[in-house]
Design a protein around this motif. Structure first.
Motif, PDB file in Angstrom:
ATOM      1  N   PRO B 227       0.799  -1.229   0.000  1.00  0.00           N
ATOM      2  CA  PRO B 227       0.000   0.000   0.000  1.00  0.00           C
ATOM      3  C   PRO B 227       0.826   1.270   0.000  1.00  0.00           C
ATOM      4  CG  PRO B 227      -0.016  -0.987   2.194  1.00  0.00           C
ATOM      5  CD  PRO B 227       0.781  -1.900   1.306  1.00  0.00           C
ATOM      6  N   MET B 228       1.490   1.513  -1.103  1.00  0.00           N
ATOM      7  CA  MET B 228       2.279   2.736  -1.276  1.00  0.00           C
ATOM      8  C   MET B 228       2.375   2.967  -2.774  1.00  0.00           C
ATOM      9  SD  MET B 228       5.902   1.046  -0.094  1.00  0.00           S
ATOM     10  CE  MET B 228       6.854   0.030  -1.272  1.00  0.00           C
ATOM     11  N   PRO B 229       2.509   4.217  -3.198  1.00  0.00           N
ATOM     12  CA  PRO B 229       2.502   4.464  -4.644  1.00  0.00           C
ATOM     13  C   PRO B 229       3.782   4.018  -5.354  1.00  0.00           C
ATOM     14  CG  PRO B 229       2.502   6.542  -3.389  1.00  0.00           C
ATOM     15  CD  PRO B 229       2.400   5.454  -2.394  1.00  0.00           C
ATOM     16  N   ARG B 230       4.910   4.140  -4.692  1.00  0.00           N
ATOM     17  CA  ARG B 230       6.203   3.842  -5.339  1.00  0.00           C
ATOM     18  C   ARG B 230       7.061   2.982  -4.444  1.00  0.00           C
ATOM     19  NH1 ARG B 230       9.041   8.479  -8.672  1.00  0.00           N
ATOM     20  NH2 ARG B 230       7.227   9.433  -9.621  1.00  0.00           N
ATOM     21  N   GLY B 231       8.055   2.329  -5.050  1.00  0.00           N
ATOM     22  CA  GLY B 231       9.069   1.647  -4.273  1.00  0.00           C
ATOM     23  C   GLY B 231       8.982   0.143  -4.385  1.00  0.00           C
ATOM     24  N   ILE B 232      10.164  -0.498  -4.416  1.00  0.00           N
ATOM     25  CA  ILE B 232      10.240  -1.956  -4.329  1.00  0.00           C
ATOM     26  C   ILE B 232      11.236  -2.293  -3.232  1.00  0.00           C
ATOM     27  CG2 ILE B 232      11.002  -4.083  -5.468  1.00  0.00           C
ATOM     28  CD1 ILE B 232       9.984  -3.058  -8.065  1.00  0.00           C
ATOM     29  N   LEU B 233      10.844  -3.233  -2.389  1.00  0.00           N
ATOM     30  CA  LEU B 233      11.763  -3.777  -1.400  1.00  0.00           C
ATOM     31  C   LEU B 233      11.885  -5.266  -1.665  1.00  0.00           C
ATOM     32  CD1 LEU B 233      13.130  -2.750   1.445  1.00  0.00           C
ATOM     33  CD2 LEU B 233      11.586  -4.474   2.367  1.00  0.00           C
ATOM     34  N   ALA B 234      13.094  -5.719  -1.952  1.00  0.00           N
ATOM     35  CA  ALA B 234      13.322  -7.141  -2.206  1.00  0.00           C
ATOM     36  C   ALA B 234      14.185  -7.739  -1.106  1.00  0.00           C
ATOM     37  CB  ALA B 234      14.000  -7.346  -3.558  1.00  0.00           C
ATOM     38  N   THR B 235      13.722  -8.852  -0.569  1.00  0.00           N
ATOM     39  CA  THR B 235      14.534  -9.634   0.359  1.00  0.00           C
ATOM     40  C   THR B 235      15.025 -10.859  -0.416  1.00  0.00           C
ATOM     41  OG1 THR B 235      13.188  -8.902   2.216  1.00  0.00           O
ATOM     42  CG2 THR B 235      14.542 -10.856   2.565  1.00  0.00           C
ATOM     43  N   VAL B 236      16.328 -10.925  -0.596  1.00  0.00           N
ATOM     44  CA  VAL B 236      16.946 -11.970  -1.411  1.00  0.00           C
ATOM     45  C   VAL B 236      17.765 -12.854  -0.485  1.00  0.00           C
ATOM     46  CG1 VAL B 236      18.543 -12.418  -3.317  1.00  0.00           C
ATOM     47  CG2 VAL B 236      17.074 -10.372  -3.365  1.00  0.00           C
ATOM     48  N   THR B 237      17.465 -14.145  -0.459  1.00  0.00           N
ATOM     49  CA  THR B 237      18.280 -15.033   0.377  1.00  0.00           C
ATOM     50  C   THR B 237      18.901 -16.119  -0.493  1.00  0.00           C
ATOM     51  OG1 THR B 237      16.717 -16.784   0.971  1.00  0.00           O
ATOM     52  CG2 THR B 237      16.522 -14.727   2.178  1.00  0.00           C
ATOM     53  N   ALA B 238      20.147 -16.429  -0.169  1.00  0.00           N
ATOM     54  CA  ALA B 238      20.871 -17.430  -0.949  1.00  0.00           C
ATOM     55  C   ALA B 238      21.793 -18.208  -0.019  1.00  0.00           C
ATOM     56  CB  ALA B 238      21.680 -16.755  -2.055  1.00  0.00           C
ATOM     57  N   ARG B 239      22.143 -19.396  -0.426  1.00  0.00           N
ATOM     58  CA  ARG B 239      23.068 -20.193   0.387  1.00  0.00           C
ATOM     59  C   ARG B 239      24.504 -19.846   0.009  1.00  0.00           C
ATOM     60  NH1 ARG B 239      19.358 -24.889  -0.388  1.00  0.00           N
ATOM     61  NH2 ARG B 239      20.850 -25.639  -1.910  1.00  0.00           N
ATOM     62  N   PHE B 240      25.384 -19.937   0.968  1.00  0.00           N
ATOM     63  CA  PHE B 240      26.804 -19.719   0.699  1.00  0.00           C
ATOM     64  C   PHE B 240      27.357 -20.831  -0.184  1.00  0.00           C
ATOM     65  CE2 PHE B 240      26.738 -16.965   4.487  1.00  0.00           C
ATOM     66  CZ  PHE B 240      27.576 -15.929   4.066  1.00  0.00           C
ATOM     67  N   ALA B 241      28.166 -20.462  -1.159  1.00  0.00           N
ATOM     68  CA  ALA B 241      28.915 -21.450  -1.934  1.00  0.00           C
ATOM     69  C   ALA B 241      30.342 -21.561  -1.409  1.00  0.00           C
ATOM     70  CB  ALA B 241      28.927 -21.068  -3.412  1.00  0.00           C
ATOM     71  N   LYS B 242      30.800 -20.491  -0.804  1.00  0.00           N
ATOM     72  CA  LYS B 242      32.120 -20.502  -0.142  1.00  0.00           C
ATOM     73  C   LYS B 242      32.064 -19.468   0.979  1.00  0.00           C
ATOM     74  CE  LYS B 242      34.404 -16.918  -2.909  1.00  0.00           C
ATOM     75  NZ  LYS B 242      35.413 -16.568  -3.909  1.00  0.00           N
ATOM     76  N   GLU B 243      33.097 -19.446   1.816  1.00  0.00           N
ATOM     77  CA  GLU B 243      33.095 -18.477   2.912  1.00  0.00           C
ATOM     78  C   GLU B 243      33.381 -17.056   2.425  1.00  0.00           C
ATOM     79  OE1 GLU B 243      35.417 -19.333   6.359  1.00  0.00           O
ATOM     80  OE2 GLU B 243      34.591 -21.363   6.551  1.00  0.00           O
ATOM     81  N   GLY B 244      32.865 -16.092   3.159  1.00  0.00           N
ATOM     82  CA  GLY B 244      33.131 -14.700   2.800  1.00  0.00           C
ATOM     83  C   GLY B 244      32.102 -13.784   3.404  1.00  0.00           C
ATOM     84  N   ASP B 245      32.295 -12.497   3.162  1.00  0.00           N
ATOM     85  CA  ASP B 245      31.422 -11.472   3.738  1.00  0.00           C
ATOM     86  C   ASP B 245      30.580 -10.845   2.625  1.00  0.00           C
ATOM     87  OD1 ASP B 245      30.276  -9.174   4.713  1.00  0.00           O
ATOM     88  OD2 ASP B 245      32.089  -8.455   5.713  1.00  0.00           O
ATOM     89  N   PRO B 246      29.294 -11.093   2.629  1.00  0.00           N
ATOM     90  CA  PRO B 246      28.461 -10.603   1.520  1.00  0.00           C
ATOM     91  C   PRO B 246      28.432  -9.077   1.422  1.00  0.00           C
ATOM     92  CG  PRO B 246      27.088 -11.564   3.285  1.00  0.00           C
ATOM     93  CD  PRO B 246      28.515 -11.890   3.599  1.00  0.00           C
TER      94      PRO B 246
END
Lengths: 333, 333, 333, 333
Positions: B227-246
């Motif tokens: 309920p808002m005229p503009r804007g997209i908020l996406a929550t993207v989740t993925a599994r790690f393939a290797k170690e690191g800091d996203p």
């Protein structure tokens, strides 16, 4: 090198909008922004919409501001006078608060309480003679947001003799940013969304400012808090003092004005169309039943109602093109 | 004299935003804007927020567009190909529709139906190599709004090898302007205000575009109308393939990008901060319970998600500074 | 004469909704409502929607509550245990806070901090065996609002063996009343309207409760604050553990349940349809690309997510019809 | 067995609210609900908030309605007369449309056009004498939503001689459900959210109804569309005809009324507090500057403004307790 600009009270909504406008202004260089409890914080922690602007909020005192060529005061009502008193005479100042708007010290005391700080040039360039007065001033008192909305609708009608200055009736609804950024239960989203809520009914402190600016002699104004972040819509009704066409009077009064749009017949102002802009939209008609003049006025309370207006005044004070750094167009939907 | 620009499909929301951006652009001269049922109407009757712009909407055909140096197509999906086919080769074209985004004709047919029109340079300058490709192109297919939001969050994580391209899970909520301006009961304010409503659950047509742009091999995306005229908020989740800091991966990927802001640790993107701007805000963390990477991405679906992005691409195509006529800062609150 | 009922913490949103439900309940007689800073105030000054209810808020202490047959505790998390300890054993208590929900004291300490108060019967009647357990209890720990929404979607899928308890991914958006009634800047209408804002990303305190109630072994949950006063929409995705039809599993699990509505195929839950009711709407499908199960769940966070649920539990505790004083139907639009 | 009830025009917002109220009414048995283009559809596909109600919409004709003891007509203005003409005299009818409200056929033709269908008992029980008139009627014309809001504020002031019937000025803002459920671009969420939009300025068709019900002789009314699904807030100003206290006049006029709440001094009505209820909240004061009486009135346009009011009238027509099946309390926040 451009004109050095500082903003005092940069953590509020009007302050944030000022920073946004100044960051995109070709001649004004933002050199300092100050705050009270948020001093020491990076500006983007307070105003996430300014991501990309690298600036830390300073403390609001003379030391942090006096180095600028131009200072905007976006402080709570009643706090501007003390800060202004410490600024050197050569620093130009636009005050967004109410402190220096009223000419009548008695009215100040009645509606705001406390000592009257004085009277500065009234910052509404579209009033007759006011553009030149602002350009010649080093101290300007920006209009209040309700006052700007209502004055632009009403002043030409009274000045032209078309409308009676007696018994003007106004109902004006404002988005919530007009109520400031302090944490109050009645301003919580849970309370405001889906709700229309009148306040200060019967005695709003902006009435004296509106009467001073329009020449109205008796005016009832009922303000309403509306469930939207920005925008003011004022419905102004007045009795005819003589025959004439109110739309025509408005068109003539604002011919050539870049920010005042008297809409084509049949189109009525609505707030979203002015959002993010420095424009004011106007339309007028005659009520078939009561014979009253009805004028509807819409603007962005943070734009033409506060920060945009302040930048427009500052442009005049520095001899810059009046529209510089300001948008005529709203961000809609 | 500047570059002559035309907008086809100017009566919709993306079209209106294009007109707003072009009216303020220093090098692009808006010479024509066309529409379908609204042809012949003054632009301010369709877009009251553009009061002050004097322009009448024309008919969407080659005659009305071919005279321009640059044409933006903001037409309903599936209608761009026919118009584009009539434009001379020297006219540069940015298509805001889906017609030319997919490389795989089979996927086009599966998700959109009908003949595949072809493939143009994909208009997301922040993807590796894409900036140069766009600059060298005369035909560019602008990203979809969901695709832009999600791709900016996900592409660097997969490209760097940090995130697995398998089993990406996305939930993305969009403001209503993303659904267009056609009069449908489910888009009425009475239905939308106070409501969150998922749609096309389990099979959204933008999934192939997102997979193509990010390298994801399996991706679930659930879109929600907010309920808002503009804007997209996406929550993207993925599994790690290797170690690191996203977060670090995102910071490195977007170092120096003017419009992509990886927020400081602890600050999360929210849509209002990007409203009216061409910015995308990003933040990432690791979920303590599941160990998944979580990236949140926010942008204005009409800005970086559509019209702003299109102007950014056009700037590149004409060798102009990429940020010209675009704002980094959001209009908030 | 009916059952004497008291509400502690009546000045908040869940408290106000409890008062509304109790005022219309045929068997529960509201005899006391208490508050902290609002003690001494007439209830309609705090909850204007209850105009017509003549009641003054008392002080939250044992004296004001022990006289009742039934006490609802709608206090801030962490404050229920102290009050509950002072109530006689024969007084039945439903706690709307988190204090007594978790079985694992270590998880309590990790997510909430402080001493674990103990574990009461979990107040979600639709879980297998739970209806009878609640009916036999004098102390019930009402579900959290997110936990209710997500558990109703997920529990039957895991219990039936259809969904893997590993790597469940949830994104859930809540209306602002879920964040309570305290005056915080981030909950101001100016900040929330037109905005989607994620919070506590990567580590939400409700995850242990959800895992305990559903049997999930690994679960990522991202909560989002949405611009609406009421409602939660949860998108729950899980991998298949065996073949089957998730919609059928939900239909079988909730056959005969008065408040749980598995919608007809093709219809998706949306929050407004549950507003003001005690219903939860559910729908499920299989994602064509990833093969994940997707369940969407909607309810009113103050209804089935808090106060309605609490009344439902109390009805069971007193041997009343479970639906008494509760509405199946939402107030929409 | 209860009273058999049918709803014609059940697919709209007032129709949906009627179904909700009737489904919870102890004496009215909903036996039929009809619609135009939605005939043949299950009611929950049209009104998802009614999940749990098993009913298929029928065709709006005499055959589908005449079998009932009571028929509610919730049809578009101008369509009630034809349906009503086909119903047997013993069937009691409440018309939610405007067809039978006006006494003056000339005014009907001027404001609505077409033939005047006739005049039924005006369905506002709180007007002097009207309660008995409704109880004695088999045909009742329900008030319009604006008319109910404004009449409840104004009628006692004029009737008592306190307010002048001349030069009444009203500005009233309505939530979008008041504009109905038809798919129009100006009612899209994208247009409405964040916006206040006046319409029919200078000549609203409800003015004659309001003058007839209040005794006002000259009245200007400006309606505004507000960004919320439900609720009307009216600001009514009038000049004093004699000295007196407007709040006291309202209190005396509505003493003992279950649904009309004159708020305690200092508290002002706001729409959210009446949402979902059949209550109207009122407050009055005297404007310090203009000396005008200001009354603010709030109600739910679908509740006391339409469907709730209709059920209240029907209760009276069948000799049932007036408040049966209706809530005094609002659903807030």
């Amino acid at each position: 090198m451009g004109i050095r600009v500082a903003v005092a009270g940069a953590s509020g909504y009007a302050g944030g909008e000022l920073l946004r406008l100044l960051a995109g202004h070709p001649e004004f260089d933002l050199v300092a922004a100050t705050a009270h409890s948020q001093a020491g914080t990076h500006v983007t922690a307070v105003h996430p919409q300014l991501a990309g602007l690298d600036l830390t909020l300073g403390v609001t005192d003379a030391a942090g501001l006096a180095d600028a060529d131009l200072v905007f005061l976006a402080l709570p009502h009643g706090q501007s006078a003390a800060v202004a008193a410490q600024l050197p005479a050569h620093v130009k100042v636009v005050d967004l608060g109410a402190d220096f708007r009223l000419k009548d010290a008695g009215l100040w005391q009645k509606y705001y309480g406390g000592e009257h700080a004085g009277t500065w040039t009234y910052g509404l360039p579209e009033l007759p003679g006011q553009r030149a007065a602002i350009a010649a001033s080093t101290r300007v008192a920006n209009t209040g947001c309700y006052a700007a909305t209502i004055t632009l609708a009403l002043a030409p009608l009274i000045a032209s003799g078309l409308a009676s200055p007696e018994d003007v009736v106004v109902v004006a609804s404002s988005g919530t940013s007009g109520a400031g950024r302090s944490a109050k239960v009645n301003l919580l989203a849970s309370e405001v969304m889906g709700d229309l809520s009148p306040y200060k009914v019967g005695a709003h402190q902006h009435v004296p400012e509106i009467k001073q600016a329009t020449g109205a002699t008796s005016l009832s104004m009922t303000p309403v808090l509306a469930p939207m972040p920005r925008g003011i819509l004022a419905t102004v009704t007045a009795r005819f003092a003589k025959e004439g066409d109110p739309q025509k009077v408005l068109q003539e009064a604002y011919a050539g004005e870049p920010f005042i749009h008297v809409l084509p017949a049949g189109q009525w102002p609505h707030t979203a169309a002015t959002s993010g802009s420095n424009s004011c939209h106007l339309q007028a008609t005659v009520d078939v039943d009561s014979g009253r003049i009805i004028v509807v006025s819409a603007l962005d309370n943070l734009g033409k109602g506060a920060s945009g207006q302040a930048v427009q005044c500052a442009n005049l004070m520095f001899g810059l093109p009046e529209t510089m750094g300001l948008s005529v167009f709203g961000v809609a939907p």
